[in-house]
Design an enzyme around this catalytic site. Structure first.
Site, PDB file in Angstrom:
ATOM      1  N   SER B 137      46.073  45.338  41.826  1.00 15.19           N
ATOM      2  CA  SER B 137      47.112  46.160  41.206  1.00 15.19           C
ATOM      3  C   SER B 137      47.693  47.136  42.232  1.00 15.19           C
ATOM      4  CB  SER B 137      46.529  46.934  40.026  1.00 15.19           C
ATOM      5  OG  SER B 137      46.208  46.042  38.980  1.00 15.19           O
ATOM      6  N   GLU B 368      50.883  38.414  38.483  1.00 10.21           N
ATOM      7  CA  GLU B 368      52.166  39.085  38.764  1.00 10.21           C
ATOM      8  C   GLU B 368      52.262  40.454  38.100  1.00 10.21           C
ATOM      9  OE1 GLU B 368      55.615  36.617  39.030  1.00 10.21           O
ATOM     10  OE2 GLU B 368      54.399  34.821  39.261  1.00 10.21           O
TER      11      GLU B 368
END
Lengths: 378, 387
Positions: B137, B368
């Site tokens: 992240s 993603e």
């Protein structure tokens, strides 16, 4: 009111945990990948006295109750849910059922062998067309000289490939009102006409065996009728109450494994310069998981305690199973989420927990069946 | 162009693409989905078919070998594929949105000439390497380094979870040129598969999307010439973030398609399967589940299509793509979860596709940008209005 476990319950928990660490956890991922039945683990569990935990002492068991069983099953399932369900079915649906509803000769004949693991039990209620609507079973038992002949197909039978004793529900009075013409039979695996069908490939609990079991004119002697003729469905419902404690405990075990893995990972994993447990998004997920875990365990223990007291427990058993299984799945999803991409891989056990957890809302009464039971009991 | 944002009808062209891909998905892609999952291999027939249909370069101009179609047509193609084989849809979206688009949008003419025609024709796949073992992240925390050496850069480091890597020729990756500069020091570049010092290692086994390839990349003193650099030097991270904005619309479409596929399966099963003397769909508990699924899937479709239309119209779409991706992937989780519940024991068996869908679905809330990352984006944008 005392929320502590008793000394012997603590002992069971500790020996279950030691067993899980030593025998189950090291092999769980491999057995899952190979979809291999955990026979060695089951045999070791038998040697540890786990299989006969709820069997009365006079029949070779430990004579303990549902709460002891729930405590043990949580420990086993926290390490390997495939072993967990195999033992839960054996213990709750076979041994406890027979101890409660069987007659003396049946108990003498089978319980000692079920306690040692010489015989593993399988519970045959569900059929391809009769899932949640269990009273709609069609397997027939026709009266013949000296016994009955059984014909029909059972589906999703846990331990089908390795069971020595099948508890089979069949229709003995097709004219009776739904649910009032079903009887319970003990069928040995070696019976002529009994065949174990194809093994199911499943999302999770892959090391456990799930099969069809086919009965073609299988002769069952009169003395293997359990309880009263046409009284089988009542036995099934009562037995499933106990089974739901087992699956509730399984849910608690998987849930706890998810929480423990997530706490560990989030304390080690750094992103943005800090360990991720410092982010509220993660910390609050962990807080919910921990709170729901305790709520599940308390519901399961209450249900088990009520059942052990001989008090009405049907609603409590369904509530425990309903809540614990749903909470367990939330925990499994969050556990993978907390692990991120790593959790999507087989490098971490949460990948398996996610798959294993999903069954708890389905078997031994799907979630909506629990809701039917609970709402009818209000 | 503004009309495109408010018009909810599909254009004739979009309808044509939808019908074409739907038929292709059902006839060609679906039959290989279970096999690809079970054997952890690419649905090869699907990829070959996409090449033949001109899908591999769908939203790129014809001058580069693309089909010159609009963003929404491409998004609909991802959705239709995902309904029957999420792995194929992921392969496809990673190829188009992550592997090809940044070269098209930011590449020099030289880079475009080198890779775009082959990418558009599907001769090879495109791959995109941002994530590292220590940078998920926190993707700006990239530890792969690019050190200037004469006219070249020397790359060292590793990337993980790289979709399509085994079949890719071009790898769009990030590396840090100057740690002091933080994300401003990150450079984007395109590495060729055959570059010395660059090795591709097999990825870990995964929960789902098993028919989608992923690999780990290792760079050991990998020497890259200046012309491999993608976009302006200090803007590599921005380049990647911009790429992800588009990628997220396609992951939204992936989640949307899986959810629609699960709903289709569950509704058909509920219409047929009888318990207690009537079809499951006539029990309120099941009917209401289906109603929730239908409502959520349609809401997700609006968000996903809206983001695609914004992108097509040249308007900002970063927040909308984050919302579309976040919402559609969470809808996808609920829909696949409930589809299994409606199927009961059958849903837990690998005989029915919902089992696979529930494993595939979880990728959508992670890949993603996790749901949490989307919420960072959405909340930051939201709070600008109240600051």
């Amino acid at each position: 009111m005392d929320f502590h476990l008793t000394e012997d319950q603590e002992m069971i928990r500790d020996s279950g945990r030691e067993f899980a660490d030593r025998v189950l956890r090291p092999h769980a991922a491999r057995l899952d990948a190979e979809e291999a039945f955990p026979l060695e683990a089951i045999q070791e569990a038998a040697e540890s006295g786990f299989l006969g935990l709820t069997i009365p002492e006079e029949f070779g068991g430990a004579g303990l109750g549902s709460l002891h069983a729930a405590v043990l099953l949580e420990e086993l399932n926290a390490a390997d849910a495939s072993v967990g369900v195999t033992i839960s079915v054996h213990m709750s649906l076979i041994c406890s059922m027979l101890a409660k509803h069987g007659h003396q000769a049946q108990k003498e004949k089978y319980l000692p062998r079920l306690a040692t693991g010489e015989l593993l039990g399988a519970y045959c209620l569900t059929e391809p067309q009769a899932g949640s609507d269990a009273a709609a079973i069609r397997t027939s038992a026709t009266k013949v000289d000296g016994g009955y002949r059984l014909t029909g197909t059972k589906a999703w039978i846990t331990t089908g490939t390795h069971a020595g004793l099948f508890v089979v529900y069949a229709v003995t009075d097709p004219e009776a009102k739904k649910g009032y013409g079903i009887s319970t039979f003990l069928v040995e695996a070696s019976s002529e006409g009994l065949t174990v069908g194809k093994k199911e490939e499943k999302l999770g609990i892959r090391a456990s065996s799930t099969t069809e079991v086919l009965f073609e004119d299988v002769f069952v002697p009169e003395e293997n009728l359990v309880g009263d003729l046409n009284g089988g469905f009542m036995i099934a419902l009562d037995t499933l109450d106990g089974g739901r404690i087992g699956i509730g405990a399984q849910s608690v075990g998987i849930h706890r494994a998810c929480l423990e893995a997530s706490v560990k990972y989030s304390r080690e994993r750094e992103q943005f310069g800090v360990t991720i447990d410092r982010f509220q998004a993660i910390a609050f997920k962990l807080a919910d998981m921990a709170t729901e875990l305790d709520a599940s365990r308390l519901l399961v223990h209450r249900a088990a305690w009520l059942r052990d007291q001989g008090e009405p427990s049907t609603k409590a058993c369904s509530m425990a199973k309903l809540y614990a299984s749903m909470a367990c799945n939330r925990a499994a999803q969050d556990a993978v989420q907390i692990h991120g991409g790593a959790g999507y891989t087989k490098e971490f056990p949460v990948e398996r927990y996610y798959r294993d957890a999903r069954i708890t809302e389905i078997y031994e009464g799907a979630t909506d069946v629990q809701r039917i039971v609970i709402s009818r009991n209000l | 162009m503004t009309n495109l944002v408010t018009n909810f009808d599909l254009t004739e062209e979009q309808e044509m693409i939808r019908d074409m891909v739907r038929r292709f998905a059902e006839e060609v892609v679906a039959p290989g989905a279970a096999h690809a999952d079970e054997h952890k291999e690419l649905n090869q027939v699907a990829w070959e078919g996409m090449k033949e249909l001109g899908m591999t370069g769908l939203p790129f101009p014809e001058e580069w070998g693309g089909a010159g179609m609009d963003q929404l047509s491409y998004i609909i193609a991802v959705e239709e594929l995902a309904k029957v084989c999420a792995s194929t849809a992921l392969t496809y979206s990673a190829h188009v949105s992550l592997g090809t688009w940044p070269i098209f949008a930011f590449g020099s003419d030289e880079l475009k000439k080198r890779y775009l025609p082959g990418l558009c024709a599907g001769e090879f796949m495109g791959a995109y390497g941002l994530t590292e073992p220590g940078a998920g992240s926190d993707s700006a925390g990239t530890q792969t380094t690019a050190v200037k050496d004469g006219d070249d850069y020397i790359i060292n480091g590793a990337k993980c979870f790289i979709t399509n890597g085994s079949f890719a020729k071009s790898f769009v990756i990030t590396a840090q040129t100057n740690k002091e500069l933080g994300s401003k020091g990150i450079m984007a570049m395109v590495i060729d598969r055959d570059q010395p010092g660059f090795t591709i290692e097999p990825g870990e086994e995964k929960l789902g999307m098993r028919g989608s390839d992923w690999v780990n990349l290792v760079f050991q003193d990998c020497r890259l010439p200046q012309d491999a650099v993608l976009g302006p030097e200090g803007e590599g991270f921005a380049t990647f973030m911009k790429t992800l904005e588009g990628g997220r619309i396609s992951i939204g479409a992936l989640g949307l398609g899986i959810a629609q596929g699960a709903l289709d399966q569950a509704a058909a099963f509920a219409a047929e399967r009888e318990q207690f003397g009537k079809p499951l769909a006539r029990h309120q508990a099941v009917a209401f589940k289906l109603a929730d699924m239908e409502t959520e899937v349609q809401a997700a479709r609006h968000l996903v299509y809206h983001a695609a239309r914004l992108k097509e119209a040249g308007r900002p779409y970063g927040t909308e793509s984050a919302m579309a991706k976040y919402y559609a992937s969470e809808v996808c989780m609920r829909a696949t979860y409930e589809a299994i519940q409606i199927f009961g024991g059958n849903g837990y068996s690998r005989e029915y596709p919902v089992e696979r869908m529930y494993r595939d679905a979880k990728l959508c809330t992670i890949g993603e940008g996790t749901s949490e990352v989307q919420k960072i984006i959405i909340s930051r944008e939201l709070m600008k209005r109240y600051a």
